[in-house]
Design a protein around this motif. Structure first.
Motif, short mmCIF file in Angstrom:
data_model
loop_
_atom_site.label_atom_id
_atom_site.label_comp_id
_atom_site.label_asym_id
_atom_site.label_seq_id
_atom_site.Cartn_x
_atom_site.Cartn_y
_atom_site.Cartn_z
N VAL A 156 86.61 40.59 57.67
CA VAL A 156 85.51 41.07 58.51
C VAL A 156 86.05 41.34 59.91
O VAL A 156 86.65 40.46 60.53
N LYS A 157 85.80 42.53 60.43
CA LYS A 157 86.26 42.89 61.76
C LYS A 157 85.30 42.32 62.82
O LYS A 157 84.12 42.66 62.84
N THR A 158 85.81 41.46 63.66
CA THR A 158 85.04 40.93 64.79
C THR A 158 85.95 40.89 66.01
O THR A 158 87.17 40.97 65.90
N GLU A 181 70.23 47.58 57.24
CA GLU A 181 70.19 46.33 56.48
C GLU A 181 69.35 45.26 57.17
O GLU A 181 69.19 45.25 58.39
N THR A 182 68.82 44.39 56.33
CA THR A 182 67.97 43.30 56.82
C THR A 182 68.79 42.09 57.22
O THR A 182 68.42 41.35 58.13
N ASN A 183 69.91 41.86 56.55
CA ASN A 183 70.78 40.73 56.87
C ASN A 183 71.70 41.14 58.03
O ASN A 183 72.80 41.65 57.81
N LEU A 184 71.22 40.90 59.24
CA LEU A 184 71.91 41.39 60.42
C LEU A 184 72.96 40.40 60.93
O LEU A 184 72.70 39.20 61.05
N PHE A 185 74.12 40.93 61.24
CA PHE A 185 75.15 40.18 61.95
C PHE A 185 75.80 41.17 62.90
O PHE A 185 76.76 41.86 62.54
N LEU A 186 75.25 41.27 64.11
CA LEU A 186 75.61 42.34 65.03
C LEU A 186 77.07 42.31 65.43
O LEU A 186 77.69 43.35 65.65
N ARG A 187 77.66 41.12 65.52
CA ARG A 187 79.06 41.02 65.92
C ARG A 187 79.99 41.69 64.92
O ARG A 187 81.07 42.16 65.27
N GLY A 188 79.57 41.71 63.65
CA GLY A 188 80.37 42.37 62.64
C GLY A 188 80.02 43.84 62.47
O GLY A 188 80.83 44.64 62.01
N MET A 189 78.79 44.22 62.87
CA MET A 189 78.35 45.61 62.70
C MET A 189 78.90 46.53 63.78
O MET A 189 79.19 47.70 63.52
N MET A 190 79.02 46.02 65.00
CA MET A 190 79.44 46.87 66.11
C MET A 190 80.82 47.51 65.90
O MET A 190 80.99 48.70 66.18
N PRO A 191 81.83 46.77 65.41
CA PRO A 191 83.12 47.43 65.17
C PRO A 191 83.06 48.54 64.13
O PRO A 191 83.93 49.41 64.10
N LEU A 192 82.03 48.51 63.25
CA LEU A 192 81.90 49.55 62.24
C LEU A 192 81.47 50.89 62.83
O LEU A 192 81.65 51.94 62.22
N ILE A 193 80.86 50.85 64.01
CA ILE A 193 80.34 52.08 64.63
C ILE A 193 81.48 53.02 65.01
O ILE A 193 81.35 54.24 64.90
#
Length: 314
Positions: A156-158, A181-193
């Motif tokens: 996981v990219k963080t 998605e409903t299962n949010l983990f913003l620290r992991g989602m931001m690098p995906l942007i």
């Protein structure tokens, strides 16, 4: 000149809200005076179903400072990640750039100017990263560092030592809004942007007032949600463990057969019982882990709203 929105999720923050408002208004005034942001930049407090006077204080601050202080009242308590998301999505249509920060002011507001400078230099996302964790207890510091290492092992990219203190451009928030998605983990989602990113570093401070809204239970839940939302490696690890146990069982069966043929059988049931308990525990753990993933699928496919906004103060 770009319009800045500082998004602040709040849950039972009556003891610190006015202090946070004053500090953040000071940041806005300073940046406006230096010509780095537009004069109609503002703070957006998001009330996450607080049970104290948090919303009343937000209304008071809005009345006293109608241009600089705005508010969003959620219909109920949905959790920090959802409240922050509600603030970002609301601010997306009202501003050109957002900065998210917690109300406890443990994150250094002074580095917001450095974030803005990096934004003007072309960065779409600027992460606020802690230099060290001296203000954390030994337990929290150790578990937090362990969490980032586990996340890295799971693929996981963080950003190490980064929480939810960050700057996002308008187009970065727009891209984030497409993640449903409903299962949010913003620290992991931001690098995906994607887009261009950078970091600013600061010393984390003691909480100004009140108590932490992230006790051990919530920290563990966030950690597990982050791992299970971004990686299937735990299931792969269980599969690997199952293969190893099967191989060991075959070796144990061969050993038992040889012992039986040579007449060196030692009577007793301890080893048998321990083996049953061990394998039973592995099976229960495997079923439980797979059940967690199935449960997340169940929650996601319902497509329920992640939050409901009751009132907005603009």
């Amino acid at each position: 000149m770009e319009k800045l929105a500082i998004v602040v999720p709040c849950y039972n923050e009556e003891e610190v809200l006015k202090i946070a408002s004053e500090a953040l208004r000071g940041v806005l005034d300073d940046l406006i005076r230096k010509g780095k942001i537009a004069e109609d930049s503002f703070i957006l407090f998001v009330n996450d179903g607080s049970k104290d006077r948090t919303w009343e204080l937000i209304e008071e601050e809005h009345q006293a400072h109608p241009v600089q202080v705005c508010g969003v009242k959620l219909a109920g308590n949905v959790g920090h990640q959802f409240a922050l998301t509600a603030g970002l999505i609301t601010a997306m249509d009202l501003s050109d750039v957002t900065v998210s920060i917690d109300a406890d002011l443990q994150d250094d507001v002074a580095v917001i100017e450095e974030m803005i400078d990096k934004f003007h230099n072309g960065c779409d996302i600027v992460y606020g990263v802690r230099k060290e964790r001296k203000t954390d207890t030994f337990f929290k510091r150790t578990t937090a560092q362990g969490f980032y290492k586990v996340m890295e092992m799971m693929g996981v990219k963080t950003v190490y030592n980064h929480a939810d203190f960050r700057l996002m451009s308008k187009r970065a928030v727009e891209q984030f809004s497409k993640y449903q998605e409903t299962n949010l983990f913003l620290r992991g989602m931001m690098p995906l942007i994607g887009y261009q990113t950078d970091c600013v570093y600061y010393d984390r401070k003691e909480r100004v007032a009140g108590e932490s809204k992230y006790p051990l239970k919530k920290m563990l839940a966030l950690a597990f949600n982050g791992i299970s939302s971004f990686s299937v490696k735990p299931i792969s690890m269980i599969l690997g463990s199952g293969v190893i146990i099967v191989l060991l069982s075959i070796l144990a069966a061969i050993y038992a057969l040889i012992s039986y043929c040579t007449g060196h059988v030692v009577p007793g049931w301890t080893s048998l019982i321990l083996s049953i308990w061990f394998l039973g525990g592995i099976q229960l753990m495997a079923v439980g882990l797979v059940g967690q993933y199935i449960g997340k699928i169940y929650i996601e496919v319902k497509h329920r709203p992640r939050y409901n906004i009751e009132k907005v103060l603009k």
